[in-house]
Design a protein around this motif. Structure first.
Motif, PDB file in Angstrom:
ATOM      1  N   ARG A 231      -9.441   6.512  -4.669  1.00  0.00           N
ATOM      2  CA  ARG A 231      -9.728   7.844  -4.112  1.00  0.00           C
ATOM      3  C   ARG A 231      -9.052   8.919  -4.940  1.00  0.00           C
ATOM      4  O   ARG A 231      -9.653   9.956  -5.272  1.00  0.00           O
ATOM      5  N   GLU A 232      -7.794   8.685  -5.319  1.00  0.00           N
ATOM      6  CA  GLU A 232      -7.061   9.665  -6.116  1.00  0.00           C
ATOM      7  C   GLU A 232      -7.711   9.841  -7.490  1.00  0.00           C
ATOM      8  O   GLU A 232      -7.825  10.971  -8.002  1.00  0.00           O
ATOM      9  N   ALA A 233      -8.157   8.715  -8.103  1.00  0.00           N
ATOM     10  CA  ALA A 233      -8.796   8.791  -9.421  1.00  0.00           C
ATOM     11  C   ALA A 233     -10.116   9.557  -9.328  1.00  0.00           C
ATOM     12  O   ALA A 233     -10.453  10.365 -10.222  1.00  0.00           O
ATOM     13  N   ARG A 234     -10.872   9.323  -8.256  1.00  0.00           N
ATOM     14  CA  ARG A 234     -12.155  10.000  -8.072  1.00  0.00           C
ATOM     15  C   ARG A 234     -11.950  11.499  -7.872  1.00  0.00           C
ATOM     16  O   ARG A 234     -12.694  12.336  -8.421  1.00  0.00           O
ATOM     17  N   GLU A 235     -10.957  11.890  -7.098  1.00  0.00           N
ATOM     18  CA  GLU A 235     -10.671  13.309  -6.865  1.00  0.00           C
ATOM     19  C   GLU A 235     -10.200  13.991  -8.155  1.00  0.00           C
ATOM     20  O   GLU A 235     -10.549  15.144  -8.435  1.00  0.00           O
ATOM     21  N   THR A 242     -12.208  14.226  -1.742  1.00  0.00           N
ATOM     22  CA  THR A 242     -13.202  13.336  -1.150  1.00  0.00           C
ATOM     23  C   THR A 242     -13.303  13.602   0.342  1.00  0.00           C
ATOM     24  O   THR A 242     -12.293  13.764   1.027  1.00  0.00           O
ATOM     25  N   ARG A 243     -14.553  13.634   0.825  1.00  0.00           N
ATOM     26  CA  ARG A 243     -14.750  13.853   2.250  1.00  0.00           C
ATOM     27  C   ARG A 243     -14.307  12.629   3.054  1.00  0.00           C
ATOM     28  O   ARG A 243     -14.301  11.511   2.564  1.00  0.00           O
ATOM     29  N   GLY A 244     -13.976  12.864   4.293  1.00  0.00           N
ATOM     30  CA  GLY A 244     -13.534  11.773   5.151  1.00  0.00           C
ATOM     31  C   GLY A 244     -12.020  11.702   5.242  1.00  0.00           C
ATOM     32  O   GLY A 244     -11.292  12.400   4.521  1.00  0.00           O
ATOM     33  N   ARG A 245     -11.586  10.865   6.146  1.00  0.00           N
ATOM     34  CA  ARG A 245     -10.145  10.741   6.374  1.00  0.00           C
ATOM     35  C   ARG A 245      -9.465  10.053   5.203  1.00  0.00           C
ATOM     36  O   ARG A 245      -9.954   9.060   4.666  1.00  0.00           O
ATOM     37  N   LYS A 246      -8.341  10.600   4.816  1.00  0.00           N
ATOM     38  CA  LYS A 246      -7.580  10.048   3.705  1.00  0.00           C
ATOM     39  C   LYS A 246      -6.930   8.727   4.129  1.00  0.00           C
ATOM     40  O   LYS A 246      -6.346   8.636   5.218  1.00  0.00           O
ATOM     41  N   PRO A 247      -7.045   7.676   3.321  1.00  0.00           N
ATOM     42  CA  PRO A 247      -6.428   6.396   3.676  1.00  0.00           C
ATOM     43  C   PRO A 247      -4.915   6.533   3.868  1.00  0.00           C
ATOM     44  O   PRO A 247      -4.248   7.260   3.133  1.00  0.00           O
ATOM     45  N   LYS A 248      -4.412   5.817   4.852  1.00  0.00           N
ATOM     46  CA  LYS A 248      -2.968   5.842   5.088  1.00  0.00           C
ATOM     47  C   LYS A 248      -2.250   4.989   4.048  1.00  0.00           C
ATOM     48  O   LYS A 248      -2.835   4.050   3.492  1.00  0.00           O
ATOM     49  N   PRO A 249      -0.993   5.313   3.786  1.00  0.00           N
ATOM     50  CA  PRO A 249      -0.211   4.471   2.877  1.00  0.00           C
ATOM     51  C   PRO A 249      -0.153   3.036   3.419  1.00  0.00           C
ATOM     52  O   PRO A 249      -0.198   2.821   4.637  1.00  0.00           O
ATOM     53  N   PRO A 250      -0.075   2.053   2.532  1.00  0.00           N
ATOM     54  CA  PRO A 250      -0.094   0.652   2.977  1.00  0.00           C
ATOM     55  C   PRO A 250       0.936   0.329   4.050  1.00  0.00           C
ATOM     56  O   PRO A 250       0.664  -0.445   4.967  1.00  0.00           O
ATOM     57  N   ASP A 251       2.134   0.916   3.955  1.00  0.00           N
ATOM     58  CA  ASP A 251       3.179   0.580   4.923  1.00  0.00           C
ATOM     59  C   ASP A 251       2.952   1.209   6.294  1.00  0.00           C
ATOM     60  O   ASP A 251       3.658   0.904   7.255  1.00  0.00           O
ATOM     61  N   GLN A 252       1.969   2.110   6.391  1.00  0.00           N
ATOM     62  CA  GLN A 252       1.669   2.744   7.675  1.00  0.00           C
ATOM     63  C   GLN A 252       0.396   2.201   8.311  1.00  0.00           C
ATOM     64  O   GLN A 252       0.004   2.612   9.393  1.00  0.00           O
ATOM     65  N   VAL A 253      -0.265   1.294   7.630  1.00  0.00           N
ATOM     66  CA  VAL A 253      -1.517   0.746   8.151  1.00  0.00           C
ATOM     67  C   VAL A 253      -1.206  -0.303   9.211  1.00  0.00           C
ATOM     68  O   VAL A 253      -0.384  -1.196   9.000  1.00  0.00           O
TER      69      VAL A 253
END
Length: 271
Positions: A231-235, A242-253
């Motif tokens: 997502r970061e590379a695409r932005e 990028t539209r939509g909710r930003k993925p949470k960091p792995p440790d918060q999933v």
């Protein structure tokens, strides 16, 4: 800093032999049942056994009578359930003197002595009513008046108690038949699967399951991190968010509940 927990050691031997008489308070129902059984004539139960001591050693009939009487008074009709209670419940350990008759033995004793048990149970229940114990578990005597052996009220009480005992033994027989059909006549129903009965193989299976669950967790975290990087590379490439909710960091999933079968760790649930 050292913790000050109470020490426990499952391998600790008793320093003195334990006495089951110390396991229950004096006013517990189990003691009443045992004392009541001692007042009964159990000679008909002993007639079926050899007097010369030959053959295998059966359980003492008075103990088995007390066990059934106490269990049924608590509403426990299943022989399998009674066997489990003999392993785990202090009152049942007191009744059996810490012995553990299996469910088939309990069921056979009830079947082969049903007629004698009926008469004995009625006698004990009348003794309970006469002594002032108005309720014995599921066999309720609330409101019953026992004036004299020859009174009309006493005749009705006798018939009522006989009906209760017949119902109780019928429920026990029906429950055993139902569980024999469900689990098989040679199984109790709560046995561990064969690969898990041995402690070595059980620990091995549990380690395999834990390893698999940890691997799945690591893969999920890796996948989440990969999504964030993509997502970061695409932005960065497009210069737009990028539209939509930003993925949470792995440790918060919040991890999806993974499941591992301890009988066969390599198996998977199919849709």
């Amino acid at each position: 800093m050292a913790y000050n927990f109470k020490r426990y050691d499952r391998a600790q031997m008793y320093l003195m032999p334990p006495s089951v008489s110390d396991w229950l308070p004096e006013d517990h129902l189990a003691w009443f049942v045992l004392d009541a059984v001692q007042q009964m004539d159990l000679s008909s139960f002993y007639k079926k056994y050899r007097e010369d001591g030959w053959g295998g050693s059966p359980y003492e009939p008075s103990m088995m009578v007390g066990l059934l009487m106490f269990a049924y008074s608590e509403g426990k009709r299943s022989s399998r359930r009674i066997e489990v209670l003999c392993e785990r419940d202090v009152a049942y350990k007191v009744i059996t003197a810490n012995q553990q008759p299996d469910y088939s033995t309990i069921s056979r004793f009830r079947q082969s002595n049903e007629k004698a048990l009926k008469g004995l149970f009625v006698e004990v229940l009348r003794l309970c009513a006469e002594s002032g114990l108005v309720k014995l578990g599921k066999v309720s005597l609330d409101g019953t008046k026992v004036r004299a052996n020859a009174s009309l009220s006493s005749n009705r009480t006798q018939k009522h108690l006989e009906g209760e005992v017949n119902k109780m033994l019928a429920e026990a027989a029906a429950k055993d038949a139902e569980e024999n059909e469900e689990f098989g006549a040679d199984k109790r129903g709560d046995e561990l699967p064969a690969p898990l009965k041995d402690r070595y193989s059980r620990l091995q299976r549990l380690r395999e399951c834990r390893s698999r669950l940890e691997k799945e967790k690591a893969e999920a975290l890796c996948l989440q991190g990969k999504k964030i990087k993509e997502r970061e590379a695409r932005e960065k490439e497009t210069g737009k968010k990028t539209r939509g909710r930003k993925p949470k960091p792995p440790d918060q999933v919040k991890q999806k509940q993974s499941k591992a079968n301890i009988t066969d760790p390599d198996s998977r649930i199919m849709k």
